[in-house]
Enzyme design. Sequence first.
Site, PDB file in Angstrom:
ATOM      1  N   HIS A 112      47.670  42.383  36.494  1.00  0.00           N
ATOM      2  CA  HIS A 112      46.769  41.426  35.830  1.00  0.00           C
ATOM      3  C   HIS A 112      47.627  40.497  35.269  1.00  0.00           C
ATOM      4  O   HIS A 112      46.889  39.257  34.928  1.00  0.00           O
ATOM      5  CB  HIS A 112      45.864  42.179  34.982  1.00  0.00           C
ATOM      6  CG  HIS A 112      44.494  41.505  34.484  1.00  0.00           C
ATOM      7  ND1 HIS A 112      43.563  41.158  35.444  1.00  0.00           N
ATOM      8  CD2 HIS A 112      44.067  41.213  33.554  1.00  0.00           C
ATOM      9  CE1 HIS A 112      42.599  40.366  35.074  1.00  0.00           C
ATOM     10  NE2 HIS A 112      42.867  40.499  33.447  1.00  0.00           N
ATOM     11  N   SER A 163      41.263  36.196  34.197  1.00  0.00           N
ATOM     12  CA  SER A 163      40.462  37.218  33.940  1.00  0.00           C
ATOM     13  C   SER A 163      39.126  36.794  33.514  1.00  0.00           C
ATOM     14  O   SER A 163      38.624  36.027  34.669  1.00  0.00           O
ATOM     15  CB  SER A 163      41.120  38.132  32.714  1.00  0.00           C
ATOM     16  OG  SER A 163      40.513  39.161  32.584  1.00  0.00           O
ATOM     17  N   ASP A 188      46.873  44.266  40.692  1.00  0.00           N
ATOM     18  CA  ASP A 188      45.798  43.986  39.573  1.00  0.00           C
ATOM     19  C   ASP A 188      44.667  45.146  40.025  1.00  0.00           C
ATOM     20  O   ASP A 188      43.866  44.652  41.162  1.00  0.00           O
ATOM     21  CB  ASP A 188      45.319  42.596  39.530  1.00  0.00           C
ATOM     22  CG  ASP A 188      44.335  42.639  38.359  1.00  0.00           C
ATOM     23  OD1 ASP A 188      43.876  43.632  37.732  1.00  0.00           O
ATOM     24  OD2 ASP A 188      43.806  41.390  38.165  1.00  0.00           O
TER      25      ASP A 188
END
Length: 687
Positions: free
Chosen positions: A659, A546, A627
């Site tokens: 994600h 991320s 995601d």
Amino acid sequence: MKPLIAALLLSLAVPVLAAPHPFEVKDLVMMERVSDQVLSPDGRTIALQLRETDYAANKGRNSIWTVPMAGGKPTRLTDVALNATTPRWSADGKSIYFLASRDDVSQLWRVAAAGGEAEAVGNLSLDIGSYKLSPDGKSVAFSVDLFFDCTPDPAPIACTRKRLDKAADDKASGLLYSEGFVRHWDQWSDGRRSQLLVASLGTDGLLGEPVLLSRGINGDVPSKPFGDDSEYAFSPDGATVYFDVRNVSAGEPWSTNFDIYSVATDGSSEPTNHTADNLAWDASPLPSRDGKTLYYLAMKRPGFEADRFAIMALDLASGGTREIAAGWDRSAGALKESGDGKTLYTTTDDRGQHPLFAIDVATGKATQLVGDGQVAGFDVGAKALLIARNDLRRPTDLYSADLRGRNLKQVTRFNASRMKDLRTGEFEFFTFAGAAGANVQGYVVKPVGYKAGRKYPVAFIIHGGPQGAMGNDFHYRWNPQTYAGQGFAVVTVNFHGSTGYGQAFTDAISNDWGGKPLEDLKLGWAAALKKYPFLDADRACALGASYGGYMINWIAGNWNEPWKCLVTHDGVFDTRAMGYETEELWFSEWENGGTVYDNPEAYEKFNPVNHVKDWKVPMLIVQGDKDFRIPTTQGLAAFNAAQRRGIPSELLVFPDENHWVLKPQNSVQWHNTVNDWLKRWTSAGTK
């Protein structure tokens, strides 16, 4: 073969490791996971949810258990085949309610606390997503996904079911949208909203006819994708329900404006907004036990999802509000009230830990009760606290303590047989002078089997968020012990932007993604090398997901000298494209000080795509194809960039993950791929 026995045999399909052995991913995915712990009304018994791994089926299976608060042998109440979740006690303490599927539809069930056959108490045609029992146990508030244009219908559930069945028979699959938020997290919108309803529990124990409470509100109650029953609550007399919901008219993809409403449970009135004046996030309503005060959490800055959550008190008679603990520079989690109404309990990040705090309602004084490790959940009884707790070397178990956090005693030991055979790495926090001279914290984990005088390869982990932290907790995706078990030392730094060090420190990353955080990482790496001579600076790889993945892409062109390899998981590669592609537009717009078209310079200032010409370090790119936060195009672009530059690179794509990598066998594949990549470029071992 009975379902329970079959499931347990399937769970053994993962290879069993000989004891003793270093901690590794196969141990991680097979851990039993304790959650959603609740005390019985008399405070003597705990109900909890336990997740066991069916490795062959590639999924977790949940069941409801009880255990005496004083300690003792846990008792399973539901067959693992039910996949039961969300236990809640009946008002008299004789039964436990839970959610489980019936004919592939999630329904409300009940089982006697003493044991027996579980029975469904509802037979709706749509899934119940969450629920909460009224204080007297005579009614239930619950959420169901409904088409918003079905909500005026006298039977919105039947209307929605009819629409879904019709769509299933339609050969055309196109979805037409006229407003944003067309997809969120890992799902495309089909037009349904999570709506709040209430139904009575009849003398026969079955759910009566539901009444829609959130009528006229085109928003999700609770919020998606991670909202739960902490976002709504009954008043003590059961006549009113309070809930929070995003103000959709403010522009859902770019708004964090949640408000708190109240509505009569008999459906006789429209919902009333109590926090309309605050254009930022209001959340987690908690009516006081005497019914006079509504406690809730509130942010102050619209559009900023990582603002400090302040504890607020609304006088329901006068409408006046005040902040409790205004001088406490931490962001509070969901609240619970003591029996005498004088204390609020909450958890928060605090310098690498996630403790439980007691907040004095009258003075606002915050007192830490249970410190080291992560308090993952808690409940408050008349005489004792129930605490779910874990740390870097132990998964979650349940503990009891008195109301002041003293006499902490372990109640459950679900993974004791597994843990006794596992060898984990010792860890230590360290601090150093970071960007602008700020005091910055990180930690180092020694490799399993550490021997003084030897040097070890390093996994330098960069956390995501970016407003998050690497703390003293047991993580099921980025667990440092999986690297320590492979012979790596682990170094991590809680750079500017991390939580638990005051709101100003958290704020510092916004509009500065590649600035102070990178400086902290550089200074933290140098400080760790100086303090811990067993770290081998010549055999180190950096990895993150991320925002951590963004930082990997950023350092690939701006700080690549120390690293033998890089791993970027669902990382931002092009901040300009991210500003248009992500679903939660408020995030990119806050972090870059406006929209892409109004403030393009901010998006380009720390944009990794502008530095690809300086890439040279071997890179593994990992991407979940579901995601929608950081879409697949970002991962593909990073891989193509590395390939076009002639840099050794690999792309690992999970078509069925978002994600996060959640499925057990995918988790094993992820860890094995990452560990093989690290070993390939560092020749892991000792020297």
